[in-house]
Write a protein that holds these residues in place. Structure first.
Motif, PDB file in Angstrom:
ATOM      1  N   PHE A  55       7.130  -2.159  -8.967  1.00 25.30           N
ATOM      2  CA  PHE A  55       5.726  -2.508  -8.747  1.00 25.30           C
ATOM      3  C   PHE A  55       4.893  -1.228  -8.741  1.00 25.30           C
ATOM      4  CE2 PHE A  55       6.954  -6.753  -8.026  1.00 25.30           C
ATOM      5  CZ  PHE A  55       5.792  -7.517  -8.068  1.00 25.30           C
ATOM      6  N   LYS A  56       3.737  -1.314  -9.400  1.00 28.80           N
ATOM      7  CA  LYS A  56       2.897  -0.113  -9.536  1.00 28.80           C
ATOM      8  C   LYS A  56       2.292   0.306  -8.198  1.00 28.80           C
ATOM      9  CE  LYS A  56       1.666  -0.982 -14.392  1.00 28.80           C
ATOM     10  NZ  LYS A  56       2.410  -2.247 -14.547  1.00 28.80           N
ATOM     11  N   SER A  57       1.904  -0.681  -7.385  1.00 30.80           N
ATOM     12  CA  SER A  57       1.358  -0.357  -6.061  1.00 30.80           C
ATOM     13  C   SER A  57       1.696  -1.468  -5.071  1.00 30.80           C
ATOM     14  CB  SER A  57      -0.164  -0.163  -6.123  1.00 30.80           C
ATOM     15  OG  SER A  57      -0.800  -1.329  -6.583  1.00 30.80           O
ATOM     16  N   VAL A  58       2.007  -1.047  -3.859  1.00 27.92           N
ATOM     17  CA  VAL A  58       2.318  -1.984  -2.773  1.00 27.92           C
ATOM     18  C   VAL A  58       1.385  -1.658  -1.616  1.00 27.92           C
ATOM     19  CG1 VAL A  58       4.077  -2.839  -1.190  1.00 27.92           C
ATOM     20  CG2 VAL A  58       4.746  -2.135  -3.498  1.00 27.92           C
ATOM     21  N   HIS A  59       0.480  -2.579  -1.315  1.00 25.28           N
ATOM     22  CA  HIS A  59      -0.508  -2.397  -0.252  1.00 25.28           C
ATOM     23  C   HIS A  59      -0.002  -3.080   1.018  1.00 25.28           C
ATOM     24  CE1 HIS A  59      -3.806  -0.923  -2.942  1.00 25.28           C
ATOM     25  NE2 HIS A  59      -3.069  -1.564  -3.842  1.00 25.28           N
ATOM     26  N   ILE A  60       0.087  -2.313   2.105  1.00 23.44           N
ATOM     27  CA  ILE A  60       0.617  -2.814   3.374  1.00 23.44           C
ATOM     28  C   ILE A  60      -0.535  -2.962   4.364  1.00 23.44           C
ATOM     29  CG2 ILE A  60       2.284  -2.402   5.232  1.00 23.44           C
ATOM     30  CD1 ILE A  60       3.556  -0.285   3.225  1.00 23.44           C
ATOM     31  N   PHE A  61      -0.698  -4.179   4.879  1.00 28.51           N
ATOM     32  CA  PHE A  61      -1.764  -4.467   5.838  1.00 28.51           C
ATOM     33  C   PHE A  61      -1.133  -4.844   7.172  1.00 28.51           C
ATOM     34  CE2 PHE A  61      -3.637  -4.988   1.732  1.00 28.51           C
ATOM     35  CZ  PHE A  61      -4.959  -4.573   1.874  1.00 28.51           C
ATOM     36  N   ASN A  62      -1.611  -4.206   8.255  1.00 22.25           N
ATOM     37  CA  ASN A  62      -1.058  -4.503   9.569  1.00 22.25           C
ATOM     38  C   ASN A  62      -2.131  -4.342  10.633  1.00 22.25           C
ATOM     39  OD1 ASN A  62       1.547  -5.203  10.858  1.00 22.25           O
ATOM     40  ND2 ASN A  62       1.165  -3.354  12.056  1.00 22.25           N
ATOM     41  N   ARG A  63      -2.048  -5.179  11.661  1.00 24.55           N
ATOM     42  CA  ARG A  63      -3.060  -5.096  12.722  1.00 24.55           C
ATOM     43  C   ARG A  63      -2.992  -3.745  13.438  1.00 24.55           C
ATOM     44  NH1 ARG A  63      -5.457  -9.881  12.648  1.00 24.55           N
ATOM     45  NH2 ARG A  63      -4.238 -11.758  12.225  1.00 24.55           N
ATOM     46  N   THR A  64      -1.781  -3.219  13.641  1.00 18.45           N
ATOM     47  CA  THR A  64      -1.620  -1.856  14.153  1.00 18.45           C
ATOM     48  C   THR A  64      -1.434  -0.958  12.941  1.00 18.45           C
ATOM     49  OG1 THR A  64      -0.505  -2.771  16.098  1.00 18.45           O
ATOM     50  CG2 THR A  64      -0.308  -0.393  15.748  1.00 18.45           C
ATOM     51  N   THR A  79       0.400  -5.252  -8.756  1.00 21.02           N
ATOM     52  CA  THR A  79      -0.035  -4.989  -7.386  1.00 21.02           C
ATOM     53  C   THR A  79       0.529  -6.024  -6.429  1.00 21.02           C
ATOM     54  OG1 THR A  79      -2.097  -4.014  -8.192  1.00 21.02           O
ATOM     55  CG2 THR A  79      -2.059  -4.748  -5.893  1.00 21.02           C
ATOM     56  N   ALA A  80       1.219  -5.558  -5.400  1.00 25.62           N
ATOM     57  CA  ALA A  80       1.741  -6.439  -4.345  1.00 25.62           C
ATOM     58  C   ALA A  80       0.989  -6.172  -3.057  1.00 25.62           C
ATOM     59  CB  ALA A  80       3.227  -6.204  -4.145  1.00 25.62           C
ATOM     60  N   ILE A  81       0.708  -7.239  -2.320  1.00 28.79           N
ATOM     61  CA  ILE A  81       0.114  -7.130  -0.993  1.00 28.79           C
ATOM     62  C   ILE A  81       1.123  -7.656   0.015  1.00 28.79           C
ATOM     63  CG2 ILE A  81      -1.636  -8.113   0.529  1.00 28.79           C
ATOM     64  CD1 ILE A  81      -3.654  -7.777  -1.677  1.00 28.79           C
ATOM     65  N   VAL A  82       1.468  -6.811   0.982  1.00 28.67           N
ATOM     66  CA  VAL A  82       2.457  -7.148   2.008  1.00 28.67           C
ATOM     67  C   VAL A  82       1.744  -7.203   3.353  1.00 28.67           C
ATOM     68  CG1 VAL A  82       4.560  -6.388   3.185  1.00 28.67           C
ATOM     69  CG2 VAL A  82       4.347  -6.102   0.704  1.00 28.67           C
ATOM     70  N   LEU A  83       1.865  -8.338   4.029  1.00 34.01           N
ATOM     71  CA  LEU A  83       1.271  -8.513   5.346  1.00 34.01           C
ATOM     72  C   LEU A  83       2.326  -8.237   6.407  1.00 34.01           C
ATOM     73  CD1 LEU A  83      -0.639 -11.874   4.674  1.00 34.01           C
ATOM     74  CD2 LEU A  83      -1.421  -9.522   4.270  1.00 34.01           C
ATOM     75  N   GLY A  84       2.073  -7.235   7.258  1.00 32.72           N
ATOM     76  CA  GLY A  84       3.024  -6.863   8.293  1.00 32.72           C
ATOM     77  C   GLY A  84       3.696  -5.536   7.986  1.00 32.72           C
ATOM     78  N   THR A 105       2.872   3.310  -2.302  1.00 40.78           N
ATOM     79  CA  THR A 105       2.525   2.456  -1.161  1.00 40.78           C
ATOM     80  C   THR A 105       1.227   2.953  -0.531  1.00 40.78           C
ATOM     81  OG1 THR A 105       3.948   3.802   0.246  1.00 40.78           O
ATOM     82  CG2 THR A 105       4.889   1.790  -0.622  1.00 40.78           C
ATOM     83  N   ILE A 106       0.395   2.004  -0.114  1.00 42.77           N
ATOM     84  CA  ILE A 106      -0.903   2.334   0.485  1.00 42.77           C
ATOM     85  C   ILE A 106      -1.047   1.527   1.766  1.00 42.77           C
ATOM     86  CG2 ILE A 106      -3.404   2.455   0.119  1.00 42.77           C
ATOM     87  CD1 ILE A 106      -1.333   1.801  -2.911  1.00 42.77           C
ATOM     88  N   ALA A 107      -1.414   2.181   2.865  1.00 43.07           N
ATOM     89  CA  ALA A 107      -1.560   1.529   4.166  1.00 43.07           C
ATOM     90  C   ALA A 107      -3.021   1.185   4.441  1.00 43.07           C
ATOM     91  CB  ALA A 107      -1.020   2.435   5.265  1.00 43.07           C
ATOM     92  N   HIS A 108      -3.240   0.006   5.036  1.00 46.48           N
ATOM     93  CA  HIS A 108      -4.607  -0.442   5.344  1.00 46.48           C
ATOM     94  C   HIS A 108      -4.640  -1.146   6.692  1.00 46.48           C
ATOM     95  CE1 HIS A 108      -5.681  -0.057   1.024  1.00 46.48           C
ATOM     96  NE2 HIS A 108      -4.528  -0.657   0.785  1.00 46.48           N
ATOM     97  N   PRO A 109      -5.786  -1.066   7.381  1.00 42.05           N
ATOM     98  CA  PRO A 109      -5.979  -1.934   8.550  1.00 42.05           C
ATOM     99  C   PRO A 109      -6.163  -3.382   8.089  1.00 42.05           C
ATOM    100  CG  PRO A 109      -7.969  -0.675   8.099  1.00 42.05           C
ATOM    101  CD  PRO A 109      -6.931  -0.189   7.143  1.00 42.05           C
ATOM    102  N   TRP A 110      -5.855  -4.312   8.966  1.00 41.52           N
ATOM    103  CA  TRP A 110      -5.875  -5.740   8.627  1.00 41.52           C
ATOM    104  C   TRP A 110      -7.229  -6.200   8.101  1.00 41.52           C
ATOM    105  CZ3 TRP A 110      -1.641  -8.870   8.607  1.00 41.52           C
ATOM    106  CH2 TRP A 110      -1.856 -10.253   8.496  1.00 41.52           C
TER     107      TRP A 110
END
Length: 281
Positions: A148-157, A126-131, A172-177
């Protein structure tokens, strides 16, 4: 008399680019009669410049903001990364006069981790990417290329994170910050691709309490070299990798295309750039 092969960093502005220092070091190290300079390209003239690149007198170039998309559109051929991102940072003319383009940001990111944290992707979980900007796009692409099995993307917008997720599909999975705290405990890799924590920018302000001690933490910011994120991670026992190597490794493929030798990112080069950064600081 042989023709001196010339390459350059192109963009707007380019005055502060360290690319000439990187490529100049390699030209000297390998005893090559090449040149690498700076070429500012006015945004109003960028489309014409890249479309008529064969008339520039250059064998190739690097492309920096804001021209990466325009440069990609002007190319006759793109590598997989540039095609996926619609942006090119490395151009070269092939033997037939075709303009070819690559995006080496992801290669630079991977090369840096491979060099400074060998085996970092042996358990690509699992990777966590900020931005969710251009750098994040390149890094998500590169992580997926390493399975990578999953890449979680966190962004303020969050809409930008969703747009990236839609580009790259089900892993890939998108999330709010503000949901980051719920996922930090799952991370095998934490990557900051934002400018937060850079000298002159706002702090990242991240609580790493839930991050597993086994997770690798890296930051693409390299001014300062050791960001607050890296200092905090190091203090609690996580492996860390700074962002300077990404800048150096992304330059390797272009130099090889233009000058015919695959250069090495060595300690002397790293020291040279660090010294220059310290003088600026």
């Amino acid at each position: 008399m042989s023709i001196v092969r010339k390459a350059a960093i192109t963009g707007w502005p380019v005055a502060h680019s360290r690319s000439p220092m990187v490529h100049g070091y390699w030209l000297k190290k390998y005893g090559l009669e090449g040149e690498y300079g700076r070429q500012a390209v006015d945004p109003d003239l960028a489309e014409k410049f890249y479309s008529d690149f064969s008339g520039s007198g250059l064998v190739g170039c690097n492309v920096t903001v804001p021209h990466k998309e325009i440069a990609a559109a002007a190319c006759d051929e793109l590598d997989d990364a540039a095609a996926a991102m619609g942006a090119a940072n490395t151009l070269w003319l092939d033997g037939t006069g075709k303009l070819c383009g690559a995006n080496t940001d992801g290669i630079g990111f991977l090369g840096n981790l491979d060099q400074l944290a060998p085996g970092w992707d042996s358990d690509a979980g699992t990777a966590i990417v900020l931005g969710a900007g251009g750098a994040a796009r390149a890094i998500v692409w590169s992580l997926l290329s390493r399975n990578f099995k999953s890449v979680h993307i966190f962004n303020r917008t969050v809409s930008k994170a969703i747009a990236l997720k839609e580009e790259f599909g089900t892993r890939t999975i998108a999330h709010p910050w503000d949901k980051l705290v719920d996922y930090l405990g799952q991370a095998d890799l934490l990557v900051n691709t934002t400018s937060l924590g850079m000298t002159g920018k706002a702090a990242l302000e991240l609580d790493l309490s839930d991050l597993p001690k086994s997770a690798l933490v890296t930051d693409i910011v390299y001014v300062p070299l050791k960001t607050d994120l890296l200092q905090q991670a190091e203090a609690r026992g996580n492996r860390t990798v700074d962002g300077l190597g990404m800048l150096l490794h992304q330059a390797v493929p272009g130099f090889e295309r233009w000058f015919g030798i695959r250069p090495e990112v060595d300690e002397n080069l790293r020291s040279l750039i660090l010294s220059d950064l310290e003088q600026d600081g």
